[in-house]
Design an enzyme around this catalytic site. Structure first.
Site, PDB file in Angstrom:
ATOM      1  N   ASP A 286       6.461   3.599   6.512  1.00 47.42           N
ATOM      2  CA  ASP A 286       6.399   2.832   5.255  1.00 47.42           C
ATOM      3  C   ASP A 286       6.587   3.732   4.034  1.00 47.42           C
ATOM      4  O   ASP A 286       7.372   3.422   3.137  1.00 47.42           O
ATOM      5  CB  ASP A 286       5.056   2.090   5.139  1.00 47.42           C
ATOM      6  CG  ASP A 286       4.906   1.007   6.198  1.00 47.42           C
ATOM      7  OD1 ASP A 286       5.775   0.917   7.077  1.00 47.42           O
ATOM      8  OD2 ASP A 286       3.912   0.248   6.138  1.00 47.42           O
TER       9      ASP A 286
ATOM     10  N   SER B  86       0.837  -1.208   0.000  1.00 48.84           N
ATOM     11  CA  SER B  86       0.000   0.000   0.000  1.00 48.84           C
ATOM     12  C   SER B  86       0.869   1.255   0.000  1.00 48.84           C
ATOM     13  O   SER B  86       0.567   2.224  -0.697  1.00 48.84           O
ATOM     14  CB  SER B  86      -0.989  -0.001   1.169  1.00 48.84           C
ATOM     15  OG  SER B  86      -0.377   0.462   2.338  1.00 48.84           O
TER      16      SER B  86
HETATM   17  C1  MEV Z   1       2.906  -1.416   9.054  1.00 53.40           C
HETATM   18  O1  MEV Z   1       3.723  -1.748   7.945  1.00 53.40           O
HETATM   19  C2  MEV Z   1       3.748  -0.897  10.181  1.00 53.40           C
HETATM   20  C3  MEV Z   1       2.985  -0.468  11.433  1.00 53.40           C
HETATM   21  O2  MEV Z   1       3.988  -0.080  12.389  1.00 53.40           O
HETATM   22  C4  MEV Z   1       2.042   0.689  11.177  1.00 53.40           C
HETATM   23  C5  MEV Z   1       2.764   2.000  10.863  1.00 53.40           C
HETATM   24  O3  MEV Z   1       3.948   2.170  11.126  1.00 53.40           O
HETATM   25  O4  MEV Z   1       2.055   2.890  10.332  1.00 53.40           O
HETATM   26  C6  MEV Z   1       2.205  -1.629  12.037  1.00 53.40           C
END
Ligand code: MEV
Length: 399
Positions: free
Chosen positions: A201, A147
């Protein structure tokens, strides 16, 4: 992308979180790196007066007349605050344009596109039209940044299309500032998709490489980073990142005395990882990363974001002395295993076979590749080409 029919290929990598997922939402340190697997976006400017959004990975193929895509709201109102805090009547209008999109992943992708379209669009001749098509070599919704790399590609495409950044932004003198712009809008798209993301991300997918990140601060490239041999296992168990993130937040509110020290320990694991890379001693690095992987997984388990499938991956790899943790939001999705240099190919193959026999998909991939990029394509490389080209061909054209 100025006049006439022009095409561009935009691509952004996926990501692997080595340490710190979930804790990073609560301002703890995380360490992540970009992946060799990427999302590719074909952008075609045309004179159809229409906008087509073709996202085969989530079964979306929608076309709107651009003259119909109008909103009674100014850009500043739309852009201020959280994207989903926009007035109700605008949300309703977005829903209307989304039509029959039913699955959550479909709704989120179209909504992110529509939101960015209205934030970034500028006046154009009435004949102006465009098609956006995407294709990802990343498993969708598995914790490998599908995503965020989609959000990064979409924000880049709209920024280029509406001349906020040049198509050659990644090679320009103002590269850093253009990447910051891409990252800002990619984060907005991530907010549409995930509600309360940390921004980790999209930063990895935009800038590439390996970095440490604390929410609200600028990321720091990981000093002394060396690519690791990793085995990624996709359990194929679907899950919702926003629900898992909300679950940890709820636990933290209910049991602060228990959860806060866990998050603090994860912060220290990420710090320890940064120090280990900085020291650059290959032997002790592998040993230390293995310990950290094990401890980080157990802490994530305590936060309630593991899953039976992930525990299975840990027990299969554990039989061969290979250390594994969940990566990304957990609840299924992907696990990462550290393959030390002294683990021979036969053992790694055997581990991969055992995991495949459990119904899991395994990937061996490199870490730390380049971030988002855009290249102008000639007219022979159209949208059909994007859909049929193999990964090597796409990679060759994308850089
Ligand atoms: C998702 O890839 C990583 C989480 O730490 C959510 C985020 O950092 O936004 C679970």
């Amino acid at each position: 992308m100025t006049q006439g029919i022009k095409r561009a290929l935009i691509s952004a990598p996926g990501k692997v979180i080595l340490f710190g997922e979930h804790a990073v939402v609560h301002k703890k340190l995380a360490v992540a790196a970009s992946l060799g697997l990427r999302t590719y976006l074909h952008l075609e400017e045309n004179d159809t007066g229409k906008c087509r959004l073709h996202l085969p990975d989530v079964d979306i193929d929608l076309t709107w007349a651009l003259s119909d895509l109008t909103l009674d709201v100014d850009r500043v109102t739309l852009e201020t605050g959280h994207p989903m805090d926009i007035p109700e009547e605008i949300k309703k209008q977005f829903e209307k344009w989304m039509g029959v999109t039913q699955r959550e992943a479909q709704r989120q992708a179209v909504l992110a596109f529509l939101y960015l379209f209205f934030v970034l669009k500028t006046d154009k001749p009435t004949s102006f039209g465009f098609t956006i098509s995407t294709r990802s070599t990343l498993p969708v919704g598995a914790g490998l940044g599908s995503s965020a790399s989609f959000a990064t590609c979409i924000s880049t495409a709209l920024l280029v299309l509406f001349h906020h950044i040049p198509v050659g932004f990644a090679q320009s003198e103002k590269r850093e500032s253009h990447l910051d712009t891409v990252n800002r809008y990619a984060y907005k798209a991530e907010q549409v998709i995930h509600g309360n993301p940390s921004g980790l991300d999209n930063s990895v997918c935009t800038f590439g490489g390996a970095l440490s990140f604390r929410r609200g601060e600028r990321f720091v490239p990981l000093e002394g980073f060396q690519s690791l041999q990793l085995l990624l296992t996709n359990t194929k168990v679907p899950r919702s990142t926003s629900a898992l993130v909300a679950g940890v937040t709820a636990k933290k509110e209910k049991y602060p005395q228990v959860i806060d020290p866990i998050l603090e320990s994860i912060d220290n694991i990420s710090l320890r990882c940064c120090e280990a890379f900085k020291r650059s001693n290959k032997d002790s690095l592998a040993e230390e990363l293995e310990d950290l992987v094990d401890m980080n997984h157990c802490l994530l388990h305590a936060l309630g974001v593991s899953h039976g499938s992930l525990e299975k991956v840990r027990s299969v790899t554990g039989e061969y002395g290979v250390k594994t943790k969940l990566t990304g939001a957990g609840g299924g999705g992907c696990a990462l295993s550290i393959i030390r240099d002294d683990v021979n190919v036969e053992t790694t193959n055997l581990v991969a076979q055992k995991l495949a026999a459990e119904g899991f998909d395994c990937y061996r991939t490199s870490l730390g590749g380049s971030g988002v990029n855009a290249v102008v394509l000639d007219n022979s490389l159209d949208q059909a080409w994007l859909m049929s080209a193999d990964r090597e061909t796409l990679e060759m054209h994308a850089t």
